[in-house]
Design a protein around this motif. Structure first.
Motif, mmCIF file in Angstrom:
data_model
loop_
_atom_site.group_PDB
_atom_site.id
_atom_site.type_symbol
_atom_site.label_atom_id
_atom_site.label_comp_id
_atom_site.label_asym_id
_atom_site.label_seq_id
_atom_site.Cartn_x
_atom_site.Cartn_y
_atom_site.Cartn_z
ATOM 1 N N LEU A 136 -7.223 10.032 6.759
ATOM 2 C CA LEU A 136 -8.256 11.070 6.762
ATOM 3 C C LEU A 136 -9.595 10.514 7.241
ATOM 4 O O LEU A 136 -10.411 11.235 7.825
ATOM 5 C CB LEU A 136 -8.403 11.664 5.358
ATOM 6 C CG LEU A 136 -7.203 12.485 4.861
ATOM 7 C CD1 LEU A 136 -7.427 12.922 3.418
ATOM 8 C CD2 LEU A 136 -6.967 13.695 5.747
ATOM 9 N N TYR A 137 -9.829 9.226 7.006
ATOM 10 C CA TYR A 137 -11.055 8.585 7.500
ATOM 11 C C TYR A 137 -10.968 8.241 8.979
ATOM 12 O O TYR A 137 -11.935 8.404 9.733
ATOM 13 C CB TYR A 137 -11.324 7.299 6.720
ATOM 14 C CG TYR A 137 -12.067 7.483 5.419
ATOM 15 C CD1 TYR A 137 -13.437 7.755 5.392
ATOM 16 C CD2 TYR A 137 -11.412 7.364 4.206
ATOM 17 C CE1 TYR A 137 -14.122 7.900 4.208
ATOM 18 C CE2 TYR A 137 -12.091 7.515 2.997
ATOM 19 C CZ TYR A 137 -13.449 7.782 3.005
ATOM 20 O OH TYR A 137 -14.119 7.933 1.831
ATOM 21 N N ALA A 171 -19.807 8.093 16.390
ATOM 22 C CA ALA A 171 -20.724 7.290 15.581
ATOM 23 C C ALA A 171 -20.019 6.271 14.701
ATOM 24 O O ALA A 171 -20.661 5.369 14.173
ATOM 25 C CB ALA A 171 -21.573 8.221 14.710
ATOM 26 N N ALA A 172 -18.727 6.400 14.506
ATOM 27 C CA ALA A 172 -18.014 5.483 13.605
ATOM 28 C C ALA A 172 -16.715 5.027 14.258
ATOM 29 O O ALA A 172 -16.129 5.733 15.083
ATOM 30 C CB ALA A 172 -17.728 6.176 12.271
ATOM 31 N N ALA A 173 -16.281 3.835 13.879
ATOM 32 C CA ALA A 173 -15.022 3.293 14.396
ATOM 33 C C ALA A 173 -13.859 4.120 13.865
ATOM 34 O O ALA A 173 -13.763 4.365 12.666
ATOM 35 C CB ALA A 173 -14.881 1.835 13.982
ATOM 36 N N ASP A 174 -12.969 4.552 14.773
ATOM 37 C CA ASP A 174 -11.809 5.329 14.351
ATOM 38 C C ASP A 174 -10.542 4.489 14.538
ATOM 39 O O ASP A 174 -10.603 3.272 14.728
ATOM 40 C CB ASP A 174 -11.729 6.652 15.119
ATOM 41 C CG ASP A 174 -11.689 6.441 16.631
ATOM 42 O OD1 ASP A 174 -11.286 5.348 17.071
ATOM 43 O OD2 ASP A 174 -12.075 7.361 17.380
ATOM 44 N N ASP A 214 0.229 11.516 13.001
ATOM 45 C CA ASP A 214 -0.678 10.702 12.186
ATOM 46 C C ASP A 214 -0.790 9.330 12.846
ATOM 47 O O ASP A 214 -0.063 8.397 12.497
ATOM 48 C CB ASP A 214 -0.146 10.576 10.760
ATOM 49 C CG ASP A 214 -1.122 9.877 9.818
ATOM 50 O OD1 ASP A 214 -2.090 9.266 10.304
ATOM 51 O OD2 ASP A 214 -0.919 9.943 8.591
ATOM 52 N N PRO A 215 -1.697 9.172 13.830
ATOM 53 C CA PRO A 215 -1.745 7.912 14.587
ATOM 54 C C PRO A 215 -2.117 6.708 13.725
ATOM 55 O O PRO A 215 -1.650 5.604 13.995
ATOM 56 C CB PRO A 215 -2.804 8.183 15.661
ATOM 57 C CG PRO A 215 -3.595 9.341 15.159
ATOM 58 C CD PRO A 215 -2.669 10.159 14.341
ATOM 59 N N THR A 216 -2.944 6.893 12.699
ATOM 60 C CA THR A 216 -3.297 5.760 11.838
ATOM 61 C C THR A 216 -2.065 5.232 11.116
ATOM 62 O O THR A 216 -1.819 4.024 11.074
ATOM 63 C CB THR A 216 -4.368 6.173 10.812
ATOM 64 O OG1 THR A 216 -5.534 6.604 11.498
ATOM 65 C CG2 THR A 216 -4.725 5.005 9.912
ATOM 66 N N ALA A 217 -1.271 6.133 10.543
ATOM 67 C CA ALA A 217 -0.046 5.721 9.848
ATOM 68 C C ALA A 217 0.924 5.056 10.820
ATOM 69 O O ALA A 217 1.540 4.024 10.496
ATOM 70 C CB ALA A 217 0.605 6.926 9.182
ATOM 71 N N ALA A 218 1.067 5.625 12.029
ATOM 72 C CA ALA A 218 1.970 5.041 13.027
ATOM 73 C C ALA A 218 1.482 3.653 13.450
ATOM 74 O O ALA A 218 2.282 2.733 13.649
ATOM 75 C CB ALA A 218 2.062 5.960 14.239
ATOM 76 N N LEU A 255 0.834 -1.201 0.000
ATOM 77 C CA LEU A 255 0.000 0.000 0.000
ATOM 78 C C LEU A 255 0.870 1.253 0.000
ATOM 79 O O LEU A 255 1.711 1.437 0.878
ATOM 80 C CB LEU A 255 -0.921 0.010 1.224
ATOM 81 C CG LEU A 255 -1.898 -1.164 1.328
ATOM 82 C CD1 LEU A 255 -2.811 -0.984 2.526
ATOM 83 C CD2 LEU A 255 -2.715 -1.330 0.045
ATOM 84 N N ASN A 256 0.636 2.110 -0.969
ATOM 85 C CA ASN A 256 1.444 3.293 -1.148
ATOM 86 C C ASN A 256 1.069 4.404 -0.173
ATOM 87 O O ASN A 256 0.041 4.346 0.513
ATOM 88 C CB ASN A 256 1.331 3.806 -2.580
ATOM 89 C CG ASN A 256 2.664 3.695 -3.310
ATOM 90 O OD1 ASN A 256 3.713 3.920 -2.726
ATOM 91 N ND2 ASN A 256 2.610 3.340 -4.583
ATOM 92 N N TYR A 257 1.893 5.464 -0.175
ATOM 93 C CA TYR A 257 1.706 6.562 0.776
ATOM 94 C C TYR A 257 0.368 7.268 0.555
ATOM 95 O O TYR A 257 -0.319 7.602 1.531
ATOM 96 C CB TYR A 257 2.852 7.561 0.645
ATOM 97 C CG TYR A 257 2.699 8.763 1.542
ATOM 98 C CD1 TYR A 257 3.052 8.702 2.883
ATOM 99 C CD2 TYR A 257 2.176 9.950 1.053
ATOM 100 C CE1 TYR A 257 2.889 9.803 3.710
ATOM 101 C CE2 TYR A 257 2.012 11.060 1.876
ATOM 102 C CZ TYR A 257 2.371 10.982 3.195
ATOM 103 O OH TYR A 257 2.200 12.066 4.014
ATOM 104 N N SER A 258 0.010 7.537 -0.699
ATOM 105 C CA SER A 258 -1.218 8.302 -0.962
ATOM 106 C C SER A 258 -2.445 7.573 -0.434
ATOM 107 O O SER A 258 -3.360 8.199 0.122
ATOM 108 C CB SER A 258 -1.365 8.572 -2.462
ATOM 109 O OG SER A 258 -1.402 7.358 -3.194
ATOM 110 N N LEU A 259 -2.472 6.250 -0.561
ATOM 111 C CA LEU A 259 -3.611 5.493 -0.050
ATOM 112 C C LEU A 259 -3.632 5.512 1.482
ATOM 113 O O LEU A 259 -4.692 5.652 2.101
ATOM 114 C CB LEU A 259 -3.557 4.059 -0.574
ATOM 115 C CG LEU A 259 -4.808 3.202 -0.284
ATOM 116 C CD1 LEU A 259 -5.063 2.245 -1.440
ATOM 117 C CD2 LEU A 259 -4.654 2.412 1.001
#
Length: 307
Positions: A45-46, A53-56, A79-83, A35-39
């Motif tokens: 961002l999501y 209301a949504a899973a983070d 960027d906690p998702t990336a980490a 999976l590349n950086y842009s994806l």
């Protein structure tokens, strides 16, 4: 000879036929480095925004087996998702697959993410497979070889979990600067900081670094770019080590005056010689003091978990 996979028609008839169907990649066998950086940025961002209301990203972290202190540590990252994804790749190199990630997002009810990113995921995976195929098709020998130009960077594939092609580099919470005679204390440090609730990731040269590259180059790369902190294990034997001297001075040059709290001295033994003068202005963790020993590992761990 054709190298692309063929469709179900295996006949040998002459003349042009329909284009062979290309089977979709097996996402459960696809490593996360596909999976590349842009994806990854779009995924962040999501998942980065905290929403009731949504899973983070914290819900995903729990699904990946992260405990409370690990999530708190990731929470301090920009960027906690990336980490989180990087940490998952390092801890579970065989189990961190694209298919596993998509299964978890589906289970967490993030169909919006799957709907938006599914096309890009498949495209990244196809590009990754194509690159691997092209690398595999390269000849082992070529007519002319210029040995003065290295085919891979000296600093690619220097740790046991590095991707040798440079697609992923292993990251650490702390580099451990120590001499060989203090290795037993370092092993205790591994047990107390990695194998307990702190779950920190230490860079221990004898365990994590592959042989065959210049010690000074590897040390500089790891301290400056791969490790958030450096722990200096101080003893009389440390004072005799040229390697420890270089690593300490290099880390201090990156953080003059210890403004970034990059370097943490740890006194592991009672010393006959004076404490190193270049470290006297930095607060230390003293393993030799029986009055404070019960707080030692917690203090050290929390200093390494700072953002």
């Amino acid at each position: 000879m054709a190298t692309a996979p063929v469709g179900p028609d295996r006949g040998s008839g002459s003349g042009p036929g329909p284009s062979p169907a290309v089977s979709p990649p097996d996402l459960h066998a696809m490593p996360m480095v596909a999976l590349n950086y842009s994806l990854r940025r779009r995924l962040s961002l999501y998942l980065n925004p905290r929403a009731a209301a949504a899973a983070d990203w914290t819900t995903l972290a729990e699904a990946l087996g992260c405990e409370y202190l690990e999530i708190r540590r990731l929470e301090a990252r920009p960027d906690p998702t990336a980490a989180l994804l990087e940490d998952w790749q390092c801890r579970c190199p065989g189990g961190a697959t694209v298919g596993r990630l998509l299964d978890l997002l589906r289970r967490l009810g993030r169909d919006d993410v799957l709907l938006d990113l599914s096309g890009s995921v498949e495209e990244d995976c196809r590009k990754y497979l194509q690159k691997k195929q092209e690398e595999a098709d390269q000849p082992l020998q070529v007519p002319a070889v210029d040995s003065s130009v290295p085919r891979t960077s000296e600093l690619m594939g220097i740790t046991t979990r590095d991707d040798p092609y440079g697609n992923r580099t292993e990251m650490f919470d702390a580099f451990i600067c120590y001499c060989q005679k203090d290795l037993q204390f370092v092993q205790e440090m591994i047990r107390e900081l990695e194998q307990t609730e702190f779950k920190l990731k230490l860079c221990v040269f004898d365990r994590d670094v592959l042989p065959g590259t210049c010690v000074w180059s590897i040390s500089g790369e790891l301290i400056e770019r791969r490790c958030r902190r450096m722990v200096v294990v101080i003893s009389d034997d440390y004072l005799e080590s040229d390697e420890c001297d270089f690593q300490t001075k290099f880390a201090l040059s990156l953080s003059p005056g210890a403004r970034l709290k990059r370097l943490i001295p740890v006194k592991c033994k009672t010393m006959k010689n004076e404490f190193p003068s270049i470290l006297r202005f930095i607060t230390i963790c003293d393993y030799t003091n029986p009055c404070t020993k019960k707080w030692f590992w917690t203090r050290l761990a929390k200093s390494l978990m700072l953002p």
